[in-house]
Design an enzyme around this catalytic site. Structure first.
Site, PDB file in Angstrom:
ATOM      1  N   ILE A 631       2.111 -19.355 -28.291  1.00 21.78           N
ATOM      2  CA  ILE A 631       1.550 -18.662 -27.030  1.00 21.78           C
ATOM      3  C   ILE A 631       0.091 -18.069 -27.537  1.00 21.78           C
ATOM      4  CG2 ILE A 631       3.415 -17.798 -25.787  1.00 21.78           C
ATOM      5  CD1 ILE A 631       3.369 -15.237 -27.080  1.00 21.78           C
ATOM      6  N   GLY A 632      -0.235 -18.395 -28.723  1.00 18.85           N
ATOM      7  CA  GLY A 632      -1.643 -17.851 -29.251  1.00 18.85           C
ATOM      8  C   GLY A 632      -1.808 -18.302 -30.692  1.00 18.85           C
ATOM      9  N   GLY A 635      -6.525 -14.840 -36.493  1.00 20.90           N
ATOM     10  CA  GLY A 635      -6.640 -15.033 -37.705  1.00 20.90           C
ATOM     11  C   GLY A 635      -5.499 -14.962 -38.678  1.00 20.90           C
ATOM     12  N   GLY A 637      -2.326 -16.347 -37.895  1.00 21.56           N
ATOM     13  CA  GLY A 637      -1.721 -17.384 -37.767  1.00 21.56           C
ATOM     14  C   GLY A 637      -1.178 -17.744 -36.227  1.00 21.56           C
ATOM     15  N   LYS A 638      -0.301 -18.667 -36.113  1.00 16.35           N
ATOM     16  CA  LYS A 638      -0.015 -18.925 -34.827  1.00 16.35           C
ATOM     17  C   LYS A 638       1.125 -17.856 -34.316  1.00 16.35           C
ATOM     18  CE  LYS A 638      -0.696 -23.791 -35.297  1.00 16.35           C
ATOM     19  NZ  LYS A 638      -0.175 -25.176 -35.472  1.00 16.35           N
ATOM     20  N   VAL A 639       0.880 -17.484 -33.158  1.00 13.41           N
ATOM     21  CA  VAL A 639       2.199 -16.811 -32.587  1.00 13.41           C
ATOM     22  C   VAL A 639       3.007 -17.469 -31.249  1.00 13.41           C
ATOM     23  CG1 VAL A 639       2.381 -14.521 -30.965  1.00 13.41           C
ATOM     24  CG2 VAL A 639       0.297 -14.915 -32.464  1.00 13.41           C
ATOM     25  N   ASP A 749     -11.248  -4.190 -34.810  1.00 10.67           N
ATOM     26  CA  ASP A 749     -11.377  -5.131 -33.816  1.00 10.67           C
ATOM     27  C   ASP A 749     -10.645  -5.274 -32.751  1.00 10.67           C
ATOM     28  OD1 ASP A 749     -12.138  -7.915 -33.423  1.00 10.67           O
ATOM     29  OD2 ASP A 749     -10.502  -8.899 -34.175  1.00 10.67           O
TER      30      ASP A 749
END
Length: 953
Positions: A631-632, A635, A637-639, A749
């Protein structure tokens, strides 16, 4: 069938045969390492803490014959009949402890590297006994104490790097004996006292980096006698009241002079006689008088004379400089006309840009044309000429999109995904060629430019030619400016298709060792423009695990192992199936025991408030991390969206290569995150740290990111009351991080995509952790009120003060949240088609047309609420840090606006949160108002519904 008796009869003679082979090969083994050095290495290991067991193979065998980690030896014996250690390369191994005086017994050593560890204590004077030493690399540790005089008596020393430690005391005068030393890197310490004038006699020095210390006294004129000096970098020292010697204008080889913030006085020296000067920074001093009229080198890229007391006019010699990227004369007392020829006559291609910063002077007009090309930025704020309404576009606040701060390759492709850890190679003749890259962290310590983009292609050619690689084998994944300024890069090197007969997708062993040796031995030639470099990390993916094999537990040398192999050939002929079966069964029992120990170790790991998941559990929850569940990606990694066995839907962040931490650091971060509880923070539910994976398990946010909900046209767009509610919740979550977390956390951020919305559209701040802790004073003497580091922000949201101070504070989060408030107000993105939201809304506000920028998709709202909201957002986005409100003030003002909202709008907001998501219990508008407001933000509302597990600081 064989009986036990028959098996025994077979095993006994076979055992004797193997013992015979072992003893025979032992007598015929290879040459051995000098016993004095073996003992020294064992003592050195005892003085170190090795939490990740990088030196586990130092317990057995011979250092030179058993591949001890980090130990490199000469290929043959020397005059004493022994092998000797030539290199000790223990960089970036998470080591702590002390440097043992026994290092001095490695008498033939040429390279000593402990870079990027956590070594404490002082530098042993015994290192001065290693007369053969060429590279002394101790940078990036926690070393303290004085520099030993003995280091000045290393006759073959080429490079001394002790930067980024806590070294104090003076520079030893004995350093004047280092006649072969080229690189003198002592920056970022606490070195004090006078720079010894005797250093001016050194014939080989090319780089002097002494910035960020406590040096005092005067600048020795003798430094101009160094015949090969290319870089003189002394920023952030305390040469109280001294002047810059006029003789520095005679440094004929000099490429870079950086004396920023050195308490210097007097005039700017005439540097027009330096033929190749490319970078000049004399900013933040007390220099006075006029700027010399002599024409600087055509090689100049950067001129920074800002924050002084200079008077007079801009000299005409600043026009027509063909490589100029940055001219900063801000915060002086200059006057007269601004010659637009500075930027009009600068020929620029598509990759080049120029920044001219003339803020806060006394300039009255611009001579020549004032129009700007797209890649020209001029700042004139704070000058009398800004009263001219036609120059408003040049007199606005600084925004970070005007400055090149970093880049990341998109690496898009029409090919299907490569299986991890492989990536698509940039090789042009092989489309969709998957290969395993070598990952290199690389940093330019003193680059000779302000904008890297025009030099990127030249750098790629420089680094690949230096490594004897093809240009297409390099992918410069990203780069980032750091404090200094220094330029951090992330490089990936790919094998050539077909270059490895055994496996075309990876480098062969000898090539990996060659490339690594080029970096660790500083064998890539220096390039004047790029200055000195440093290796931050050299990461090998799992497919390269056999490149640097560990010693076998037996400790046998290569010759012994070879003897056993040869002697065992005959035995293998007579080996029966039953014996093989017995051996296999024993191995299986051994593997089972190891597996049980690993499971037991993981099972014993408990962190209160979060669950330790197994890799299998999370793989099952995501259909083995199927791409359909992704789903995303950020920085880290993958979600993935996953469903646990209990039916709970979660979001799983899976660390990518480069984001993995040491086990201790990872668990420390988990322990911190587990103690953060607030209804406006995304909750950590658990973690996984096994199978070489590090994953974080969070609660799943059904309504995605705030960015999605602003930009996507919903059937019923978010009205102002809902947006106000989201803004208030976000501010409360950030305030909790600033004031209630222990230690406090600066997010660094904040952006619309890091604010998530749950099923009831409650705002929850995401993506915070240890990397954002509010700091304690560090080796640079930085105060605990700010963070000075690699910029973590996102273009459009980043505090503009960062580009002047390289520091991030709690007010940096306020600025970023202010941008989010403007997004909520307008529906715009921070940067669209070159337009910056802060600048555009400021212009509208000053012209009295602020309400014309309201998102037209929202229903009507009282003007008073809208104006107060917009005014607060713009206050948060003030250029000056001190002019911004605190996060507590932001919360208070948002609550005041919420109280001013009509009841009908609040009720509609409650209904919207019900109808757009799953059914839940109802609440009337008065309860909604009470739930989201509390005039005492330091009291119960800030932590209402919060488990009080984090004590206030």
């Amino acid at each position: 069938m064989f009986s036990t008796h028959h098996v025994s009869r077979l095993l006994i003679p076979l055992l004797f045969f193997f013992l015979f082979c072992c003893f025979s090969s032992t007598f015929a083994q290879d040459d051995i390492t000098n016993p004095v050095e073996v003992r020294a290495l064992r003592v050195i290991k005892e003085s170190l803490n090795d939490p990740v067991h990088r030196l586990r193979n130092w317990k057995h065998g011979d250092p030179c014959n058993s591949n001890w980690t980090g130990v490199v030896c000469f290929n043959s014996t020397l005059d004493d009949g022994y092998l000797h250690v030539s290199e000790l390369q223990l960089f970036s191994m998470n080591l702590s402890g002390n440097l043992s005086p026994e290092l001095g017994r490695l008498s033939r050593l040429t390279i000593l590297s402990f870079m990027w560890n956590k070594i404490t204590g002082s530098i042993p004077k015994e290192i001065g006994n290693i007369k053969s030493l060429e590279l002394l690399l101790l940078n990036g540790n926690l070393l303290n104490g004085n520099l030993p005089e003995e280091l000045g008596f290393l006759p073959n020393l080429d490079r001394i790097q002790i930067d980024e430690n806590r070294i104090s005391g003076p520079l030893p005068k004995s350093f004047a004996n280092l006649n072969k030393t080229k690189h003198f890197h002592m920056n970022n310490n606490s070195i004090s006292g006078q720079i010894p004038p005797e250093l001016g006699s050194l014939p080989s020095i090319v780089h002097i980096l002494l910035d960020n210390n406590n040096l005092s006294g005067y600048l020795p004129p003798e430094l101009s006698n160094m015949p090969r000096l290319l870089i003189l970098q002394l920023d952030n020292n305390h040469f109280d009241g001294t002047t810059i010697p006029q003789s520095y204008g005679n440094m004929s080889k000099l490429l870079k002079m950086s004396l920023r913030n050195c308490s210097l006085q007097g005039p700017v020296p005439d540097l027009s006689s330096i033929p190749n000067l490319g970078y000049l920074d004399l900013s933040q001093n007390q220099l006075n008088g006029s700027i010399p009229a002599g024409k600087l080198s055509d090689s100049i890229t950067t001129i920074d004379l800002s924050n002084n007391s200079l008077t007079g006019t801009i000299p005409t010699n600043f026009s027509g400089l063909p490589r100029l990227q940055k001219l900063s004369l801000a915060n002086n007392a200059l006057s007269g006309s601004i010659p637009s020829r500075i930027w009009q006559e600068r020929e620029l291609n598509s990759t080049e840009s120029i920044i001219v910063d003339l803020r806060n002077n006394g300039f009255s007009n611009i001579s020549g044309r004032s129009d700007l090309r797209p890649n020209v930025t001029v700042w004139l704020q704070g000058n009398p000429l800004c009263s001219d309404g036609n120059l408003l576009r040049l007199c606005g606040p600084i925004t970070e999109e005007d400055i090149n701060q970093g880049s990341t390759n998109s690496n898009t492709t029409i090919c299907s995904d490569c299986p991890p850890p492989y990536e698509f190679s940039p090789e042009p003749l092989r489309r969709c060629f998957c290969a395993a890259p070598l990952l290199v962290g690389y940093r330019l310590k003193s680059p000779g430019f302000s904008d890297f983009v025009p030099y990127r292609s030249e750098f790629e050619q420089y680094i690949t030619s230096g490594l004897s690689l093809n240009l297409y084998q390099l992918r410069l994944d990203s780069f980032q400016w750091q404090k200094g300024p220094r330029l951090r890069m992330y490089l990936k090197f790919f094998p050539v298709f077909g270059s490895n007969a055994n496996n075309s997708f990876i480098f062969n062993r000898s090539e990996v060792r060659r490339i690594r040796g080029m970096f660790t031995g500083w064998n890539i030639r220096d390039e004047d423009l790029f200055g000195p470099y440093e290796l931050m990390n050299f990461t090998l993916l799992d497919v390269y695990r056999d490149v640097f094999p560990s010693a076998s537990p037996s400790g046998l040398s290569n010759g012994a192992v070879a003897g056993i192999v040869l002697g065992s050939v005959a035995a293998a002929v007579t080996l029966t199936a039953i014996i093989a079966l017995i051996i296999m069964r024993k191995r299986m029992r051994g593997y089972s025991a190891v597996a049980r120990r690993k499971r037991s170790s993981k099972a014993s790991l408990k962190i209160e408030g979060v669950k330790s998941f197994t890799y299998a559990e999370l793989a099952l929850a995501t259909d083995n991390f199927n791409s359909s569940t992704q789903i995303g990606q950020g920085g880290y990694g993958k979600v993935y969206k996953g469903t646990l066995g209990s039916g709970t839907v979660v979001a799983i962040k899976r660390a990518q290569e480069g984001s993995l931490q040491g086990e201790k650091e990872f668990l420390t971060e988990i322990e911190l995150l587990s103690r953060l509880h607030h209804r406006n923070l995304v909750s950590l539910l658990g973690f996984c740290d096994e199978e070489g994976e590090q994953m974080l398990v969070y609660e799943y946010m059904e309504n995605g990111t705030l960015r999605d909900n602003i930009s996507v046209k919903l059937k019923e767009p978010l009205d102002f009351a809902m947006r106000l509610r989201i803004a208030l919740g976000s501010a409360k979550g950030i305030l909790y991080l600033h004031t209630e977390a222990n230690p406090p956390i600066f997010h660094r951020d904040i952006k619309a995509s890091n604010i998530l919305l749950d099923s009831r559209f409650t705002a929850k701040v995401a993506d915070f952790g240890l990397s954002r802790l509010a700091p304690v004073p560090d080796m640079e003497g930085i105060s605990p009120q700010h963070v000075s580091t690699v910029v973590k922000g996102t273009p459009g949201y980043l505090d503009p003060e960062y580009f002047l101070t390289h520091q991030l504070t709690d007010k940096s989060d306020v600025y970023s949240l202010g941008v989010v408030l403007l997004e909520l107000f307008t529906g715009m993105q921070p940067i669209t088609h070159g337009k910056n939201i802060v600048r555009e809304i400021n212009i509208a506000y000053e012209s009295g047309s602020i309400l014309s920028t309201v998102d037209k998709r929202m229903s009507s709202v009282p003007d008073e609420c809208l104006e107060k909201f917009a005014t607060l957002a713009l206050r948060c986005c003030r250029e000056e840090t001190d002019a911004r409100p605190s996060m507590a003030e932001v919360v208070r003002e948002l609550e005041i606006i919420w109280e001013l909202m009509p009841e009908s709008h609040v009720a509609k907001t409650a209904d919207l949160s019900e109808t757009m998501t799953h059914p839940s219990s109802s609440s009337n508008s008065s309860i909604m108002k009470h739930h989201y407001t509390s005039m005492d933000v330091s009291g119960s509302d800030l932590v209402s519904g919060v488990a009080p597990s984090v004590a206030p600081r």
